[in-house]
Design a protein around this motif. Structure first.
Motif, PDB file in Angstrom:
ATOM      1  N   GLN A  19     -55.834 -56.830  -6.191  1.00 34.72           N
ATOM      2  CA  GLN A  19     -54.878 -57.590  -5.403  1.00 34.72           C
ATOM      3  C   GLN A  19     -54.877 -57.079  -3.968  1.00 34.72           C
ATOM      4  O   GLN A  19     -55.371 -55.976  -3.681  1.00 34.72           O
ATOM      5  N   THR A  20     -54.342 -57.855  -3.063  1.00 28.25           N
ATOM      6  CA  THR A  20     -54.384 -57.505  -1.633  1.00 28.25           C
ATOM      7  C   THR A  20     -53.087 -56.889  -1.128  1.00 28.25           C
ATOM      8  O   THR A  20     -52.936 -56.689   0.073  1.00 28.25           O
ATOM      9  N   ALA A  21     -52.164 -56.589  -2.024  1.00 25.92           N
ATOM     10  CA  ALA A  21     -50.904 -55.939  -1.631  1.00 25.92           C
ATOM     11  C   ALA A  21     -50.460 -55.017  -2.751  1.00 25.92           C
ATOM     12  O   ALA A  21     -50.753 -55.263  -3.932  1.00 25.92           O
TER      13      ALA A  21
ATOM     14  N   ARG B 202     -52.541 -42.337  -0.994  1.00 24.14           N
ATOM     15  CA  ARG B 202     -53.176 -43.605  -1.369  1.00 24.14           C
ATOM     16  C   ARG B 202     -52.583 -44.200  -2.640  1.00 24.14           C
ATOM     17  O   ARG B 202     -53.082 -45.210  -3.149  1.00 24.14           O
TER      18      ARG B 202
ATOM     19  N   ALA C   4     -54.506 -47.548  -3.694  1.00 25.89           N
ATOM     20  CA  ALA C   4     -55.291 -48.179  -2.639  1.00 25.89           C
ATOM     21  C   ALA C   4     -56.779 -47.984  -2.916  1.00 25.89           C
ATOM     22  O   ALA C   4     -57.235 -46.878  -3.188  1.00 25.89           O
TER      23      ALA C   4
ATOM     24  N   GLY D 273     -61.195 -51.139   1.474  1.00 25.55           N
ATOM     25  CA  GLY D 273     -60.832 -52.358   2.184  1.00 25.55           C
ATOM     26  C   GLY D 273     -59.386 -52.736   1.964  1.00 25.55           C
ATOM     27  O   GLY D 273     -58.501 -51.878   1.879  1.00 25.55           O
ATOM     28  N   PRO D 274     -59.116 -54.040   1.804  1.00 26.80           N
ATOM     29  CA  PRO D 274     -57.723 -54.484   1.659  1.00 26.80           C
ATOM     30  C   PRO D 274     -57.221 -54.506   0.225  1.00 26.80           C
ATOM     31  O   PRO D 274     -56.135 -55.018  -0.034  1.00 26.80           O
ATOM     32  N   PHE D 275     -57.999 -53.978  -0.702  1.00 26.75           N
ATOM     33  CA  PHE D 275     -57.690 -54.190  -2.124  1.00 26.75           C
ATOM     34  C   PHE D 275     -56.823 -53.064  -2.699  1.00 26.75           C
ATOM     35  O   PHE D 275     -56.940 -51.895  -2.313  1.00 26.75           O
ATOM     36  N   TRP D 276     -55.986 -53.463  -3.645  1.00 22.69           N
ATOM     37  CA  TRP D 276     -55.110 -52.554  -4.384  1.00 22.69           C
ATOM     38  C   TRP D 276     -55.292 -52.789  -5.875  1.00 22.69           C
ATOM     39  O   TRP D 276     -55.520 -53.926  -6.313  1.00 22.69           O
TER      40      TRP D 276
END
Length: 421
Positions: free
Chosen positions: A31-33, A90, A109, A112-115
Protein backbone atom coordinates in the motif's frame (compact mmCIF):
# COMPACT_ATOMS: atom_id res chain seq x y z
CA UNK A 1 1.40 -41.19 -22.86
CA UNK A 2 -1.92 -39.35 -22.84
CA UNK A 3 -2.03 -39.35 -19.02
CA UNK A 4 1.51 -37.91 -18.90
CA UNK A 5 0.47 -35.13 -21.27
CA UNK A 6 -2.50 -34.30 -19.05
CA UNK A 7 -0.24 -34.17 -15.99
CA UNK A 8 2.23 -31.83 -17.67
CA UNK A 9 -0.60 -29.68 -18.94
CA UNK A 10 -2.04 -29.42 -15.41
CA UNK A 11 1.36 -28.54 -14.03
CA UNK A 12 1.73 -25.88 -16.69
CA UNK A 13 -1.62 -24.33 -15.80
CA UNK A 14 -0.71 -24.47 -12.10
CA UNK A 15 2.60 -22.73 -12.75
CA UNK A 16 0.86 -20.08 -14.83
CA UNK A 17 -1.67 -19.55 -12.04
CA UNK A 18 1.12 -19.13 -9.49
CA UNK A 19 2.94 -16.64 -11.73
CA UNK A 20 -0.26 -14.64 -12.11
CA UNK A 21 -0.99 -14.86 -8.37
CA UNK A 22 2.36 -13.40 -7.34
CA UNK A 23 1.80 -9.88 -8.75
CA UNK A 24 -1.81 -9.99 -7.61
CA UNK A 25 -0.71 -10.92 -4.08
CA UNK A 26 1.92 -8.17 -4.09
CA UNK A 27 -0.67 -5.66 -5.29
CA UNK A 28 -2.98 -6.65 -2.45
CA UNK A 29 -0.23 -6.58 0.21
CA UNK A 30 1.57 -3.36 -0.70
CA UNK A 31 0.00 0.00 0.00
CA UNK A 32 1.09 3.61 -0.48
CA UNK A 33 0.27 4.84 3.05
CA UNK A 34 0.91 3.59 6.56
CA UNK A 35 -2.10 2.39 8.53
CA UNK A 36 -0.30 3.12 11.82
CA UNK A 37 0.86 6.73 12.34
CA UNK A 38 4.40 7.49 13.56
CA UNK A 39 4.82 7.31 17.35
CA UNK A 40 4.25 10.47 19.33
CA UNK A 41 7.26 12.04 21.03
CA UNK A 42 7.96 10.55 24.45
CA UNK A 43 7.13 13.24 27.01
CA UNK A 44 8.31 13.83 30.57
CA UNK A 45 4.81 12.82 31.70
CA UNK A 46 5.32 9.48 29.93
CA UNK A 47 8.60 8.97 31.79
CA UNK A 48 6.89 9.72 35.11
CA UNK A 49 4.05 7.31 34.29
CA UNK A 50 6.55 4.56 33.41
CA UNK A 51 8.55 5.21 36.57
CA UNK A 52 5.47 4.91 38.79
CA UNK A 53 4.33 1.75 36.97
CA UNK A 54 7.72 0.10 37.46
CA UNK A 55 7.80 1.13 41.11
CA UNK A 56 4.34 -0.38 41.74
CA UNK A 57 5.32 -3.61 40.01
CA UNK A 58 8.92 -4.03 41.17
CA UNK A 59 9.26 -7.86 41.32
CA UNK A 60 11.95 -7.62 43.99
CA UNK A 61 9.20 -6.69 46.46
CA UNK A 62 7.66 -10.15 46.02
CA UNK A 63 8.93 -12.99 48.27
CA UNK A 64 10.47 -15.83 46.22
CA UNK A 65 7.96 -18.52 45.29
CA UNK A 66 4.85 -16.32 45.53
CA UNK A 67 2.58 -15.66 42.56
CA UNK A 68 2.06 -12.05 41.59
CA UNK A 69 -0.28 -10.47 39.04
CA UNK A 70 0.67 -7.46 36.92
CA UNK A 71 -2.18 -5.56 35.27
CA UNK A 72 -1.37 -3.52 32.19
CA UNK A 73 -3.96 -1.01 30.97
CA UNK A 74 -4.28 0.60 27.57
CA UNK A 75 -2.25 3.65 28.65
CA UNK A 76 0.75 1.58 29.77
CA UNK A 77 0.53 -0.68 26.72
CA UNK A 78 0.39 2.31 24.36
CA UNK A 79 3.39 3.85 26.09
CA UNK A 80 5.36 0.61 25.65
CA UNK A 81 4.46 0.34 21.96
CA UNK A 82 5.27 4.02 21.47
CA UNK A 83 8.71 3.48 22.96
CA UNK A 84 9.38 0.35 20.89
CA UNK A 85 8.23 2.09 17.70
CA UNK A 86 10.48 5.07 18.40
CA UNK A 87 13.48 2.73 18.21
CA UNK A 88 12.66 1.71 14.63
CA UNK A 89 12.07 4.80 12.46
CA UNK A 90 10.84 2.74 9.47
CA UNK A 91 8.19 0.92 11.47
CA UNK A 92 5.29 1.65 13.82
CA UNK A 93 2.96 -0.60 15.78
CA UNK A 94 0.03 -0.35 18.19
CA UNK A 95 -2.06 -2.68 20.32
CA UNK A 96 -5.67 -2.10 21.35
CA UNK A 97 -7.07 -3.99 24.33
CA UNK A 98 -10.60 -5.31 23.81
CA UNK A 99 -12.82 -7.47 26.06
CA UNK A 100 -11.85 -10.80 24.47
CA UNK A 101 -8.76 -10.14 22.39
CA UNK A 102 -6.05 -7.65 21.46
CA UNK A 103 -6.12 -5.84 18.14
CA UNK A 104 -2.58 -5.60 16.71
CA UNK A 105 -1.52 -3.36 13.83
CA UNK A 106 1.88 -2.60 12.33
CA UNK A 107 3.30 -0.66 9.39
CA UNK A 108 6.70 -1.14 7.78
CA UNK A 109 8.20 1.26 5.25
CA UNK A 110 9.52 -0.48 2.13
CA UNK A 111 11.36 0.84 -0.90
CA UNK A 112 9.92 3.89 -2.60
CA UNK A 113 6.39 4.91 -1.65
CA UNK A 114 5.27 1.45 -0.55
CA UNK A 115 4.23 0.25 2.91
CA UNK A 116 3.50 -3.19 4.27
CA UNK A 117 0.59 -2.93 6.69
CA UNK A 118 -0.41 -5.86 8.86
CA UNK A 119 -3.26 -6.44 11.31
CA UNK A 120 -4.38 -9.39 13.41
CA UNK A 121 -6.25 -10.47 16.51
CA UNK A 122 -4.22 -11.81 19.43
CA UNK A 123 -6.42 -14.21 21.39
CA UNK A 124 -5.16 -15.13 24.91
CA UNK A 125 -5.11 -18.83 25.75
CA UNK A 126 -3.18 -18.85 29.03
CA UNK A 127 0.24 -18.82 27.41
CA UNK A 128 1.40 -16.95 24.34
CA UNK A 129 -1.67 -15.67 22.43
CA UNK A 130 -3.03 -17.27 19.28
CA UNK A 131 -2.82 -15.30 16.03
CA UNK A 132 -6.10 -14.97 14.13
CA UNK A 133 -7.53 -12.92 11.26
CA UNK A 134 -4.08 -11.92 9.99
CA UNK A 135 -4.12 -9.53 7.04
CA UNK A 136 -1.16 -8.25 5.04
CA UNK A 137 -2.47 -5.10 3.42
CA UNK A 138 -5.74 -6.13 1.78
CA UNK A 139 -4.68 -9.78 1.58
CA UNK A 140 -6.23 -12.12 4.21
CA UNK A 141 -3.91 -14.87 5.44
CA UNK A 142 -5.58 -18.19 6.34
CA UNK A 143 -5.42 -19.00 10.05
CA UNK A 144 -3.52 -22.25 9.43
CA UNK A 145 -0.76 -20.31 7.61
CA UNK A 146 -0.62 -17.71 10.38
CA UNK A 147 -0.38 -20.48 12.99
CA UNK A 148 2.41 -22.15 11.02
CA UNK A 149 4.39 -18.88 10.88
CA UNK A 150 3.80 -18.32 14.60
CA UNK A 151 5.13 -21.78 15.45
CA UNK A 152 8.25 -21.29 13.32
CA UNK A 153 8.98 -18.00 15.07
CA UNK A 154 8.47 -19.62 18.46
CA UNK A 155 10.86 -22.42 17.55
CA UNK A 156 13.57 -19.87 16.82
CA UNK A 157 12.87 -18.03 20.09
CA UNK A 158 12.65 -20.97 22.49
CA UNK A 159 16.42 -21.57 22.63
CA UNK A 160 17.15 -18.07 23.94
CA UNK A 161 17.79 -17.26 27.59
CA UNK A 162 14.83 -14.84 27.54
CA UNK A 163 12.52 -17.69 26.48
CA UNK A 164 13.80 -20.06 29.15
CA UNK A 165 13.35 -17.38 31.81
CA UNK A 166 9.85 -16.53 30.56
CA UNK A 167 8.76 -20.18 30.65
CA UNK A 168 9.89 -20.51 34.26
CA UNK A 169 8.50 -17.19 35.52
CA UNK A 170 5.26 -16.59 33.58
CA UNK A 171 2.34 -18.77 34.66
CA UNK A 172 -0.62 -17.15 32.90
CA UNK A 173 -1.42 -14.40 30.37
CA UNK A 174 -4.99 -13.23 29.91
CA UNK A 175 -7.50 -10.39 29.60
CA UNK A 176 -9.60 -9.20 32.51
CA UNK A 177 -11.83 -6.13 32.49
CA UNK A 178 -10.05 -4.47 29.59
CA UNK A 179 -6.61 -5.06 31.08
CA UNK A 180 -3.83 -7.42 30.14
CA UNK A 181 -2.99 -9.64 33.13
CA UNK A 182 0.33 -11.38 33.66
CA UNK A 183 0.73 -13.89 36.50
CA UNK A 184 4.32 -14.79 37.35
CA UNK A 185 6.26 -16.58 40.06
CA UNK A 186 9.31 -14.69 41.27
CA UNK A 187 12.43 -16.76 41.93
CA UNK A 188 15.43 -15.95 44.15
CA UNK A 189 17.76 -15.53 41.17
CA UNK A 190 15.13 -13.96 38.91
CA UNK A 191 16.52 -10.43 39.03
CA UNK A 192 20.04 -11.57 38.22
CA UNK A 193 18.84 -13.78 35.37
CA UNK A 194 16.62 -11.02 34.01
CA UNK A 195 19.52 -8.58 33.84
CA UNK A 196 21.84 -11.25 32.48
CA UNK A 197 19.33 -12.05 29.73
CA UNK A 198 19.31 -8.40 28.69
CA UNK A 199 23.11 -8.45 28.55
CA UNK A 200 24.22 -11.88 27.26
CA UNK A 201 27.73 -13.15 27.94
CA UNK A 202 29.35 -11.68 24.79
CA UNK A 203 28.01 -8.24 25.75
CA UNK A 204 29.18 -8.67 29.33
CA UNK A 205 32.65 -9.54 28.06
CA UNK A 206 32.56 -6.43 25.88
CA UNK A 207 31.66 -4.27 28.86
CA UNK A 208 34.49 -5.81 30.87
CA UNK A 209 37.00 -4.74 28.20
CA UNK A 210 36.05 -1.08 28.58
CA UNK A 211 35.67 -1.30 32.35
CA UNK A 212 39.25 -2.60 32.58
CA UNK A 213 40.52 0.12 30.25
CA UNK A 214 38.79 2.78 32.33
CA UNK A 215 40.39 1.31 35.44
CA UNK A 216 43.82 1.67 33.81
CA UNK A 217 43.10 5.28 32.84
CA UNK A 218 42.01 6.11 36.39
CA UNK A 219 45.16 4.58 37.84
CA UNK A 220 47.38 6.63 35.55
CA UNK A 221 45.40 9.84 36.06
CA UNK A 222 45.49 10.18 39.83
CA UNK A 223 42.72 11.40 42.09
CA UNK A 224 41.63 14.61 40.32
CA UNK A 225 38.48 14.67 38.15
CA UNK A 226 39.20 13.69 34.55
CA UNK A 227 37.86 15.82 31.72
CA UNK A 228 35.65 13.99 29.25
CA UNK A 229 37.92 15.32 26.53
CA UNK A 230 40.73 13.26 28.11
CA UNK A 231 38.66 10.14 28.83
CA UNK A 232 36.99 9.67 25.45
CA UNK A 233 39.95 9.47 23.02
CA UNK A 234 41.75 6.43 24.51
CA UNK A 235 38.48 4.55 24.93
CA UNK A 236 37.34 5.28 21.38
CA UNK A 237 40.82 4.37 20.14
CA UNK A 238 40.30 0.97 21.75
CA UNK A 239 36.86 0.72 20.14
CA UNK A 240 38.37 1.57 16.76
CA UNK A 241 41.05 -1.09 17.20
CA UNK A 242 38.50 -3.76 18.14
CA UNK A 243 36.19 -2.76 15.27
CA UNK A 244 39.06 -3.05 12.81
CA UNK A 245 39.65 -6.57 14.14
CA UNK A 246 36.08 -7.57 13.24
CA UNK A 247 33.95 -6.55 16.24
CA UNK A 248 30.65 -4.75 15.64
CA UNK A 249 31.46 -1.02 15.79
CA UNK A 250 28.04 0.08 17.05
CA UNK A 251 28.09 -2.56 19.80
CA UNK A 252 31.56 -1.41 20.86
CA UNK A 253 30.35 2.19 21.10
CA UNK A 254 27.27 1.22 23.09
CA UNK A 255 29.37 -0.75 25.58
CA UNK A 256 31.88 2.09 25.92
CA UNK A 257 29.20 4.69 26.61
CA UNK A 258 27.37 2.42 29.06
CA UNK A 259 30.57 1.90 31.09
CA UNK A 260 31.19 5.64 31.23
CA UNK A 261 27.57 6.46 32.08
CA UNK A 262 27.54 3.92 34.91
CA UNK A 263 30.74 5.42 36.29
CA UNK A 264 29.39 8.98 36.01
CA UNK A 265 26.15 8.02 37.78
CA UNK A 266 28.11 7.07 40.89
CA UNK A 267 26.46 3.64 41.08
CA UNK A 268 28.73 1.66 38.78
CA UNK A 269 27.93 -1.19 36.42
CA UNK A 270 26.94 -3.43 39.31
CA UNK A 271 23.55 -1.67 39.46
CA UNK A 272 22.81 -2.96 35.94
CA UNK A 273 24.85 -6.14 35.74
CA UNK A 274 25.12 -8.39 38.81
CA UNK A 275 28.36 -9.98 37.53
CA UNK A 276 30.00 -6.55 37.47
CA UNK A 277 29.68 -6.18 41.24
CA UNK A 278 32.87 -8.22 41.58
CA UNK A 279 34.80 -6.19 38.99
CA UNK A 280 37.37 -3.67 40.26
CA UNK A 281 35.79 -0.22 40.20
CA UNK A 282 37.89 2.89 39.61
CA UNK A 283 37.77 5.84 42.00
CA UNK A 284 37.24 8.34 39.21
CA UNK A 285 35.05 11.37 38.61
CA UNK A 286 34.57 13.24 35.35
CA UNK A 287 34.37 16.95 34.59
CA UNK A 288 33.22 19.04 31.65
CA UNK A 289 33.81 22.78 31.55
CA UNK A 290 34.96 22.47 35.15
CA UNK A 291 31.62 21.06 36.34
CA UNK A 292 30.89 17.56 37.69
CA UNK A 293 27.18 17.59 36.75
CA UNK A 294 27.62 18.09 33.01
CA UNK A 295 29.40 14.72 32.45
CA UNK A 296 26.57 12.85 34.19
CA UNK A 297 23.94 14.50 31.99
CA UNK A 298 26.05 14.10 28.85
CA UNK A 299 27.07 10.48 29.36
CA UNK A 300 23.74 9.12 30.59
CA UNK A 301 21.95 10.76 27.67
CA UNK A 302 24.56 9.42 25.24
CA UNK A 303 24.18 5.88 26.60
CA UNK A 304 20.37 6.10 26.53
CA UNK A 305 20.39 7.38 22.95
CA UNK A 306 22.83 4.70 21.83
CA UNK A 307 20.79 1.92 23.45
CA UNK A 308 17.24 3.21 23.15
CA UNK A 309 17.08 6.08 20.69
CA UNK A 310 17.27 9.85 21.08
CA UNK A 311 13.65 10.67 22.02
CA UNK A 312 13.82 8.60 25.20
CA UNK A 313 17.10 10.22 26.26
CA UNK A 314 15.65 13.67 25.67
CA UNK A 315 12.48 12.92 27.63
CA UNK A 316 14.44 11.50 30.57
CA UNK A 317 16.64 14.60 30.65
CA UNK A 318 13.68 16.97 30.69
CA UNK A 319 11.91 14.85 33.31
CA UNK A 320 14.92 15.06 35.62
CA UNK A 321 15.01 18.83 35.30
CA UNK A 322 11.29 19.08 36.10
CA UNK A 323 11.85 16.89 39.16
CA UNK A 324 14.73 19.15 40.20
CA UNK A 325 12.37 22.14 40.29
CA UNK A 326 10.35 20.30 42.95
CA UNK A 327 12.93 18.76 45.21
CA UNK A 328 16.35 19.18 43.63
CA UNK A 329 18.70 21.87 42.47
CA UNK A 330 16.21 23.57 40.15
CA UNK A 331 15.54 23.54 36.41
CA UNK A 332 18.67 24.25 34.36
CA UNK A 333 18.67 24.83 30.62
CA UNK A 334 22.40 24.24 30.47
CA UNK A 335 21.76 20.75 31.86
CA UNK A 336 19.23 20.28 29.06
CA UNK A 337 21.95 21.38 26.62
CA UNK A 338 24.31 18.74 28.06
CA UNK A 339 21.52 16.14 27.71
CA UNK A 340 20.96 17.10 24.08
CA UNK A 341 24.67 17.12 23.24
CA UNK A 342 25.11 13.65 24.72
CA UNK A 343 21.98 12.41 23.01
CA UNK A 344 23.24 13.56 19.62
CA UNK A 345 26.58 11.86 20.10
CA UNK A 346 24.85 8.68 21.29
CA UNK A 347 22.81 8.60 18.11
CA UNK A 348 25.98 9.07 16.05
CA UNK A 349 27.58 6.20 17.97
CA UNK A 350 25.18 3.77 16.27
CA UNK A 351 24.37 5.60 13.00
CA UNK A 352 28.01 6.35 12.07
CA UNK A 353 29.99 4.14 14.48
CA UNK A 354 33.33 3.87 12.67
CA UNK A 355 33.38 7.53 11.72
CA UNK A 356 32.78 8.58 15.31
CA UNK A 357 35.49 6.24 16.55
CA UNK A 358 38.02 7.72 14.13
CA UNK A 359 37.00 11.27 15.02
CA UNK A 360 37.18 10.91 18.79
CA UNK A 361 40.24 8.65 18.85
CA UNK A 362 42.17 11.51 17.24
CA UNK A 363 41.36 13.80 20.19
CA UNK A 364 38.53 16.15 21.07
CA UNK A 365 38.18 19.50 22.84
CA UNK A 366 35.61 20.18 25.55
CA UNK A 367 33.88 22.82 23.43
CA UNK A 368 33.34 20.17 20.74
CA UNK A 369 31.58 17.95 23.26
CA UNK A 370 29.47 20.80 24.65
CA UNK A 371 29.49 24.41 23.42
CA UNK A 372 29.53 27.27 25.90
CA UNK A 373 26.17 27.27 27.68
CA UNK A 374 27.15 29.23 30.77
CA UNK A 375 24.72 32.03 29.86
CA UNK A 376 21.65 29.78 29.87
CA UNK A 377 19.25 30.05 32.84
CA UNK A 378 19.77 27.50 35.60
CA UNK A 379 18.70 26.65 39.16
CA UNK A 380 15.11 27.81 38.47
CA UNK A 381 12.60 26.88 41.15
CA UNK A 382 9.17 25.63 40.10
CA UNK A 383 7.69 29.09 40.70
CA UNK A 384 10.43 30.81 38.71
CA UNK A 385 10.07 28.36 35.86
CA UNK A 386 6.30 28.86 35.65
CA UNK A 387 6.69 32.65 35.80
CA UNK A 388 9.26 32.81 33.00
CA UNK A 389 8.31 29.88 30.76
CA UNK A 390 4.87 28.66 31.79
CA UNK A 391 5.20 24.94 31.08
CA UNK A 392 7.24 22.55 29.01
CA UNK A 393 6.15 23.06 25.41
CA UNK A 394 5.14 26.70 25.77
CA UNK A 395 6.38 29.22 23.14
CA UNK A 396 8.94 30.63 25.59
CA UNK A 397 10.19 27.13 26.41
CA UNK A 398 10.38 26.15 22.73
CA UNK A 399 12.40 29.28 22.04
CA UNK A 400 14.98 28.16 24.59
CA UNK A 401 15.03 24.70 23.04
CA UNK A 402 15.59 26.19 19.59
CA UNK A 403 18.46 28.27 20.97
CA UNK A 404 20.09 25.11 22.35
CA UNK A 405 19.59 23.22 19.08
CA UNK A 406 21.09 26.12 17.12
CA UNK A 407 24.20 26.08 19.32
CA UNK A 408 24.59 22.35 18.76
CA UNK A 409 24.06 22.72 15.02
CA UNK A 410 26.90 25.24 14.94
CA UNK A 411 29.19 22.64 16.53
CA UNK A 412 31.29 20.74 13.93
CA UNK A 413 31.07 17.47 15.88
CA UNK A 414 27.43 17.53 16.94
CA UNK A 415 25.74 19.33 14.06
CA UNK A 416 22.86 17.55 12.39
CA UNK A 417 24.03 19.06 9.09
CA UNK A 418 27.45 17.43 9.46
CA UNK A 419 26.68 13.92 10.62
CA UNK A 420 29.74 11.77 10.39
CA UNK A 421 29.85 9.45 7.37
Amino acid sequence: MRSRTVVFRCLGWLLLALLLALPLGAALMLQTAASVPPPAAISPADVERARLFLRRNDPRQTPPGELRTVRVGQAELSLLMNYLSSRYPRAAARLQLRPDDVRAEASLALAGPFWLNASARLVPNGGLPHLQDLRLGRLPVPDFMASWARERLLERWTDTEEARLARQLVKHVGLDGGQLTLVYEWQPDGYRRLLDSLLPMPEQARLRVYADRLLQLAGAHGGAPMSLSAALPPLFALALERSAAGEDAAAENRALLLVLAAQASGRGLGALLPAARDWPRPALEFSLHGRPDFPMHWLISAALAAHAGGPLADAVGIYKEIADTRDGSGFSFNDIAADRAGSRLGQMAVSAPRGLQQRLAAGVAELELLPDVSDLPEFLSAAEFRQRYGAVGSPAYRAMQQDIEARLDANPLLSRAHLLP
